[in-house]
Design a protein around this motif. Structure first.
Motif, PDB file in Angstrom:
ATOM      1  N   PRO A   7       0.799  -1.220   0.000  1.00  0.00           N
ATOM      2  CA  PRO A   7       0.000   0.000   0.000  1.00  0.00           C
ATOM      3  C   PRO A   7       0.831   1.268   0.000  1.00  0.00           C
ATOM      4  O   PRO A   7       2.032   1.249   0.284  1.00  0.00           O
ATOM      5  CB  PRO A   7      -0.755  -0.106   1.327  1.00  0.00           C
ATOM      6  CG  PRO A   7       0.291  -0.720   2.238  1.00  0.00           C
ATOM      7  CD  PRO A   7       1.104  -1.672   1.369  1.00  0.00           C
ATOM      8  N   SER A   9       0.882   5.298   1.722  1.00  0.00           N
ATOM      9  CA  SER A   9       0.507   5.845   3.023  1.00  0.00           C
ATOM     10  C   SER A   9      -0.933   6.348   2.991  1.00  0.00           C
ATOM     11  O   SER A   9      -1.510   6.554   1.920  1.00  0.00           O
ATOM     12  CB  SER A   9       1.439   6.997   3.393  1.00  0.00           C
ATOM     13  OG  SER A   9       1.281   8.065   2.463  1.00  0.00           O
ATOM     14  N   PHE A  10      -1.501   6.533   4.163  1.00  0.00           N
ATOM     15  CA  PHE A  10      -2.774   7.237   4.317  1.00  0.00           C
ATOM     16  C   PHE A  10      -2.388   8.611   4.845  1.00  0.00           C
ATOM     17  O   PHE A  10      -2.062   8.754   6.018  1.00  0.00           O
ATOM     18  CB  PHE A  10      -3.697   6.510   5.300  1.00  0.00           C
ATOM     19  CG  PHE A  10      -4.447   5.347   4.694  1.00  0.00           C
ATOM     20  CD1 PHE A  10      -3.842   4.497   3.776  1.00  0.00           C
ATOM     21  CD2 PHE A  10      -5.759   5.098   5.047  1.00  0.00           C
ATOM     22  CE1 PHE A  10      -4.526   3.423   3.217  1.00  0.00           C
ATOM     23  CE2 PHE A  10      -6.456   4.038   4.499  1.00  0.00           C
ATOM     24  CZ  PHE A  10      -5.843   3.194   3.582  1.00  0.00           C
ATOM     25  N   SER A  13      -2.208  10.345   8.409  1.00  0.00           N
ATOM     26  CA  SER A  13      -2.765   9.346   9.310  1.00  0.00           C
ATOM     27  C   SER A  13      -1.763   8.237   9.587  1.00  0.00           C
ATOM     28  O   SER A  13      -1.321   8.068  10.721  1.00  0.00           O
ATOM     29  CB  SER A  13      -4.052   8.769   8.716  1.00  0.00           C
ATOM     30  OG  SER A  13      -4.593   7.784   9.567  1.00  0.00           O
ATOM     31  N   LEU A  14      -1.384   7.477   8.548  1.00  0.00           N
ATOM     32  CA  LEU A  14      -0.475   6.354   8.711  1.00  0.00           C
ATOM     33  C   LEU A  14       0.563   6.351   7.593  1.00  0.00           C
ATOM     34  O   LEU A  14       0.242   6.654   6.446  1.00  0.00           O
ATOM     35  CB  LEU A  14      -1.237   5.023   8.664  1.00  0.00           C
ATOM     36  CG  LEU A  14      -2.288   4.753   9.746  1.00  0.00           C
ATOM     37  CD1 LEU A  14      -3.062   3.498   9.392  1.00  0.00           C
ATOM     38  CD2 LEU A  14      -1.628   4.605  11.110  1.00  0.00           C
ATOM     39  N   ALA A  16       3.169   4.361   4.974  1.00  0.00           N
ATOM     40  CA  ALA A  16       2.968   3.142   4.191  1.00  0.00           C
ATOM     41  C   ALA A  16       3.379   1.894   4.974  1.00  0.00           C
ATOM     42  O   ALA A  16       2.656   0.887   4.940  1.00  0.00           O
ATOM     43  CB  ALA A  16       3.729   3.248   2.869  1.00  0.00           C
ATOM     44  N   GLU A  18       3.211   1.459   8.175  1.00  0.00           N
ATOM     45  CA  GLU A  18       2.171   1.251   9.189  1.00  0.00           C
ATOM     46  C   GLU A  18       0.909   0.675   8.573  1.00  0.00           C
ATOM     47  O   GLU A  18       0.246  -0.188   9.167  1.00  0.00           O
ATOM     48  CB  GLU A  18       1.864   2.572   9.896  1.00  0.00           C
ATOM     49  CG  GLU A  18       2.982   3.048  10.816  1.00  0.00           C
ATOM     50  CD  GLU A  18       2.763   4.449  11.340  1.00  0.00           C
ATOM     51  OE1 GLU A  18       3.286   4.766  12.422  1.00  0.00           O
ATOM     52  OE2 GLU A  18       2.082   5.257  10.665  1.00  0.00           O
ATOM     53  N   VAL A  19       0.559   1.142   7.368  1.00  0.00           N
ATOM     54  CA  VAL A  19      -0.605   0.601   6.669  1.00  0.00           C
ATOM     55  C   VAL A  19      -0.379  -0.874   6.361  1.00  0.00           C
ATOM     56  O   VAL A  19      -1.248  -1.730   6.598  1.00  0.00           O
ATOM     57  CB  VAL A  19      -0.880   1.377   5.363  1.00  0.00           C
ATOM     58  CG1 VAL A  19      -1.999   0.704   4.556  1.00  0.00           C
ATOM     59  CG2 VAL A  19      -1.269   2.821   5.670  1.00  0.00           C
ATOM     60  N   GLU A 291      -4.712   3.169  -0.449  1.00  0.00           N
ATOM     61  CA  GLU A 291      -4.309   4.543  -0.155  1.00  0.00           C
ATOM     62  C   GLU A 291      -5.485   5.236   0.503  1.00  0.00           C
ATOM     63  O   GLU A 291      -6.565   4.655   0.649  1.00  0.00           O
ATOM     64  CB  GLU A 291      -3.867   5.270  -1.413  1.00  0.00           C
ATOM     65  CG  GLU A 291      -4.946   5.516  -2.448  1.00  0.00           C
ATOM     66  CD  GLU A 291      -4.423   6.349  -3.626  1.00  0.00           C
ATOM     67  OE1 GLU A 291      -3.268   6.787  -3.578  1.00  0.00           O
ATOM     68  OE2 GLU A 291      -5.192   6.546  -4.570  1.00  0.00           O
ATOM     69  N   ALA A 357      -7.705   4.669  11.695  1.00  0.00           N
ATOM     70  CA  ALA A 357      -7.358   4.033  10.419  1.00  0.00           C
ATOM     71  C   ALA A 357      -6.678   2.686  10.600  1.00  0.00           C
ATOM     72  O   ALA A 357      -6.977   1.720   9.884  1.00  0.00           O
ATOM     73  CB  ALA A 357      -6.484   4.968   9.588  1.00  0.00           C
ATOM     74  N   ALA A 358      -5.756   2.573  11.550  1.00  0.00           N
ATOM     75  CA  ALA A 358      -5.026   1.317  11.730  1.00  0.00           C
ATOM     76  C   ALA A 358      -5.956   0.185  12.143  1.00  0.00           C
ATOM     77  O   ALA A 358      -5.902  -0.922  11.588  1.00  0.00           O
ATOM     78  CB  ALA A 358      -3.916   1.504  12.763  1.00  0.00           C
ATOM     79  N   LEU A 361      -8.185  -0.750   9.159  1.00  0.00           N
ATOM     80  CA  LEU A 361      -7.458  -1.539   8.169  1.00  0.00           C
ATOM     81  C   LEU A 361      -7.322  -2.990   8.629  1.00  0.00           C
ATOM     82  O   LEU A 361      -7.527  -3.928   7.842  1.00  0.00           O
ATOM     83  CB  LEU A 361      -6.070  -0.942   7.942  1.00  0.00           C
ATOM     84  CG  LEU A 361      -5.981   0.235   6.975  1.00  0.00           C
ATOM     85  CD1 LEU A 361      -4.661   0.972   7.160  1.00  0.00           C
ATOM     86  CD2 LEU A 361      -6.124  -0.232   5.537  1.00  0.00           C
TER      87      LEU A 361
END
Length: 377
Positions: A7, A9-10, A13-14, A16, A18-19, A291, A357-358, A361
């Motif tokens: 992925p 990154s967000f 927020s996070l 890549a 971490e995503v 994303e 978000a984490a 996901l």
């Protein structure tokens, strides 16, 4: 079972990595025995260095450099074992370094990015990858070039002050002091835009307003960059201002192409190459990407579509997870993404979505794995 998680990154927020880790946790809750390969991605903008280092295991380095308005900032860059330096323009000259009320596209300088390049040369780099995006500057890369030894002089042979607006008074460019070590280095620019330097689609008109430029300043900056291009063409013997992508990062792409002989490549293509994505997807059962937002614009150089192309070439299906699905997101189905899902389980504010978000996901990846398990039964 082999799953590849690749992925972007967000944003805000996070990262890549971490995503990717959150998605992996969700999948492993259902398939603890699965081989899950993490290949965090980026498109050349913010997060590129961290994504490459997470995939390649390189070294993250810090350097104190000059920020967009001259204040010292701490910028990071990456060093890989094959003498490749990975740099982000935003790390040194990014918009995030300048509070909204202080943004000044007429004065902001890319000098700090040149200092990063100089540090890479000092380290013995043979290849420099420079990610463009998120810049606070509109100086045509003149600040970067100053840091590498180029002089910008007015009619009295005095040095111009930093910033794009001063280029309107440019009379002569002295390249005699340009760092000679650049001759032995391959420079590659990672960018996801195709804007020229000047005109309605140029750096000033398209990106200037978000950097604090008024309507009048946009016109003045566009004219100044046009003049810079003319003097550069007379100095170098070739006009590079119309090439696609040279308007990226406030025109820094122009300096990279004209003076550093940089090769331009899509950011996702470069990051995928560095992280070994094509090798990772061989024999995989599924690739999961994502994303912050998927919509019709995701077709234009964005990470999920670039990743999907690599996976599709290997015959691997692709599922995308996004913070939100915007208008026309279905267009990604024609670009190699087989299914796309939003994280939101119900009405919530943007702040709530970013904060959670984490967890979202991980939950969505777990849901996908459960469906995958049913399909395999």
């Amino acid at each position: 079972m082999k799953i590849v998680v690749a992925p972007d990154s967000f944003k805000e927020s996070l990262s890549a990595p971490e995503v990717a880790e959150a998605i992996a946790r969700g999948w492993l809750r259902v398939f603890p025995e699965a081989e899950v390969l993490l290949r965090p991605m980026a498109d050349g903008g913010e997060g590129t260095v961290d994504a490459v280092l997470a995939a390649c295991g390189g070294e993250r380095r810090e350097l104190r450099v000059s920020g967009p308005l001259g204040e010292p900032v701490s910028a990071h860059w990456g060093w890989l074992g094959d003498a490749t330096a990975v740099l982000e323009m935003a790390a040194a000259s990014g918009l995030h370094w300048v509070p909204a009320q202080q943004r000044d596209a007429t004065r902001a300088s890319s000098y700090g990015t040149g200092e990063l390049i100089r540090a890479a040369l000092d380290a013995g780099a043979r290849r420099i990858i420079l990610g463009l995006g998120g810049s606070a500057t509109n100086d045509g890369g003149s600040g970067l070039l100053r840091a590498l030894g180029v002089r910008f002089l007015d009619a009295e042979d005095e040095e111009l002050e930093p910033g794009g607006l001063a280029l309107a008074r440019l009379a002569r460019i002295d390249v005699s002091g340009l760092d000679a070590r650049l001759l032995g280095v391959q420079v590659e620019v990672a960018a996801d835009v195709d804007n020229p330097l000047c005109g309605p689609r140029g750096a000033s008109h398209v990106f200037g307003p978000q950097k604090g430029a008024s309507a009048a300043q946009v016109l003045a900056l566009d004219a100044a960059l046009g003049h810079f291009a003319q003097v550069a063409a007379a100095t170098l013997g070739k006009d590079h201002s119309g090439f696609p992508g040279v308007g990226a990062a406030g025109g820094l792409g122009f300096a990279a192409r004209a003076f550093l002989h940089a090769r331009f490549r899509p950011g996702i293509e470069l990051v995928a190459e560095l992280s070994g994505l094509a090798v990772a997807v061989k024999g995989a059962d599924l690739l999961i990407t994502g994303e912050g937002r998927l919509d019709s614009q995701s077709l234009h150089g964005k990470t999920p579509v670039g990743v999907a192309r690599v996976a599709s070439a290997a015959g691997v299906p692709v599922i995308a997870l996004a913070g939100s699905l915007g208008e026309g997101y279905q267009a990604v189905y024609e670009a190699g993404i087989d299914a796309a899902f939003s994280l939101s389980a119900g009405p919530q504010s943007l702040e709530q979505a970013m904060a959670g978000a984490a967890a979202a996901l991980e939950a969505r990846a777990c849901d996908l794995a459960r469906v995958w398990r049913m399909a395999r039964a």
